[in-house]
Design a protein around this motif. Structure first.
Motif, PDB file in Angstrom:
ATOM      1  N   ALA A 232       0.965  -1.196   0.002  1.00 40.99           N
ATOM      2  CA  ALA A 232       0.014   0.012  -0.019  1.00 40.99           C
ATOM      3  C   ALA A 232       1.108   1.372   0.135  1.00 40.99           C
ATOM      4  N   LEU A 233       0.384   2.322  -0.649  1.00 38.96           N
ATOM      5  CA  LEU A 233       0.980   3.663  -0.491  1.00 38.96           C
ATOM      6  C   LEU A 233       0.203   4.474   0.224  1.00 38.96           C
ATOM      7  N   MET A 234       0.476   5.596   0.920  1.00 40.32           N
ATOM      8  CA  MET A 234      -0.307   6.287   2.002  1.00 40.32           C
ATOM      9  C   MET A 234       0.004   7.550   1.821  1.00 40.32           C
ATOM     10  N   GLN A 235      -0.937   8.438   2.141  1.00 41.53           N
ATOM     11  CA  GLN A 235      -0.798   9.727   2.456  1.00 41.53           C
ATOM     12  C   GLN A 235      -1.452  10.185   3.875  1.00 41.53           C
ATOM     13  N   MET A 236      -0.944  10.275   4.969  1.00 42.04           N
ATOM     14  CA  MET A 236      -1.267  10.188   6.291  1.00 42.04           C
ATOM     15  C   MET A 236      -1.292  11.597   6.886  1.00 42.04           C
TER      16      MET A 236
END
Length: 420
Positions: A232-236
């Motif tokens: 997964a790729l994330m922008q938190m």
């Protein structure tokens, strides 16, 4: 989990109930607490109460694992708890050597406690079998610690992956840029928009909020990567997150469970929406998913919603003449904020008067009175199917043209009715 594990009394070794002599968690916690404090900067970063709580959680998980081994039970759950607890310490900068030492000290203390009254002549076989079990326990704990630190290293080393996520969301990622960051772009993704519902009654000191938020984000990252095999790729953020998960590494049928696991990691309620898109459609997919997330927030819904399930509400929230006309149906309630709040709660509880009364902390008869007033003022009956449909449509349409008025009248939905 109880302070000591005395309920599992089925295990015996040569007729002796060894499990009955497991020590209290507080006994072991006191022995290893100093290992994390003396000469450490932890107390300067983490509240002492949180340190004690984390030590107790780790000790309890290890004691439960010991009990399961003594009884021949399933060890998967306590081992998972150990890994999760160890990751918390790894996030705070505790070295893997210090963690191994702390667990070794605790394990030795438990073994000594169990065998303190054993007699070499009568309990010779029992001592040997217990020692063998503790060798196995030590090996399992060592593996769990190594796995936890390896996963935390992957979570911590996410800057490059985060850069790819940001580029995909902005629509300017390239395969070459992704390869340079060690990421292989997928042909299609599930785009998740996740919102975290603020917890009520949070009484942590202000100076600790940043630390707690940081720890929460790391827990969520770890849970997402665990569920998606690190793909997964994330922008938190502290309030919302955007997840980009390759479709060939995620089963949409497991989406609800996935969201529940994120909620567990966040230690609060979450709302989430997801859409399926090709790699080139990620920016639009992010916009759509977050638009649905905003609709959920305003409708006071938590849990998971697929875009298709709220497509009507999404379309009603788009700007246009029809939307403005629908939103205007609620204009007469602007002078009656209590009625607008009641209507919003009533629709959020699927038009159930008893649940509406519970959410608003009023008597059901009060709900009936207010619903009658709404029908009288707007000409739409919130107790009849046609009226419910039009009022719900008007409420959704109002988000675009009069969202600020809705918030001013009804307050922040997350603060007024989280339980919905």
């Amino acid at each position: 989990m109880p302070d000591s594990i005395l309920s599992a009394r089925t295990a015996t070794t040569v007729g002796r109930p060894i499990l009955d002599r497991l020590p209290a968690a507080s006994t072991i916690s006191g022995k290893i607490m100093s290992l994390f404090i003396v000469g450490s900067e932890l107390p300067d970063r983490v509240p002492m109460a949180a340190l004690r709580r984390d030590v107790a959680a780790l000790v309890n998980a290890c004691l439960e694992l010991t009990a399961r081994m003594l009884t021949g039970g399933d060890t998967a759950e306590p081992l998972a708890e150990v890994r999760a607890d160890v990751m918390e310490w790894a996030r705070e900068g505790v070295t893997i050597d210090a963690m191994h030492k702390a667990v070794r000290v605790g394990t030795q203390a438990v073994f000594d406690h169990l065998t303190a009254r054993a007699r070499a002549d009568e309990d010779h076989v029992a001592l040997i079998e217990t020692a063998h079990m503790f060798v196995h326990l030590s090996r399992e704990l060592a593996i769990a610690i190594s796995q936890a630190y390896l996963r935390e290293r992957r979570v911590a080393g996410s800057d490059a992956a985060d850069a790819v996520a940001a580029a995909l969301i902005a629509g300017n990622a390239t395969p070459a840029m992704a390869r340079a960051c060690g990421v292989r772009l997928a042909e299609s993704y599930y785009v998740f928009a996740v919102g975290f519902v603020p917890r009520r009654g949070a009484d942590e000191p202000h100076q600790n909020r940043h630390t707690l938020a940081h720890r929460t984000i790391r827990r969520i990252r770890a849970e997402v990567l665990h569920h998606c095999d690190d793909n997964a790729l994330m922008q938190m953020g502290t309030d919302t997150a955007t997840l980009l998960i390759p479709q060939d590494h995620f089963d949409p049928a497991a989406a609800e469970r996935f969201v529940e696991q994120i909620a567990g990691a966040a230690q609060t309620q979450v709302r989430a929406a997801f859409v399926a898109v090709g790699a080139g459609g990620i920016p639009e997919g992010v916009q759509r998913a977050h638009a649905v997330l905003d609709i959920m927030r305003r409708l006071r819904r938590v849990g998971l919603e697929r875009f298709d399930d709220l497509s009507l509400e999404y379309q009603l929230s788009r700007p246009g003449t029809a939307g403005r006309h629908l939103a205007a149906l609620l204009d007469p309630l602007e002078e009656h904020p209590v009625l607008l709040e009641t209507l919003t709660a009533h629709l959020a509880t699927h038009s159930t008067r008893l649940r509406t009364a519970l959410v608003l902390h009023v008597h059901p008869n009060t709900v009936d009175y207010r619903l009658n007033k709404i029908a009288e003022i707007t000409g739409l009956d919130p107790t009849q199917p046609d009226g419910i449909w039009r009022l719900r449509s008007a409420l959704v349409a109002r988000m675009t043209g009069a969202g600020e008025k809705e918030l001013a009248a009804g307050g922040d939905p997350d603060q007024t009715a989280q339980a919905c």
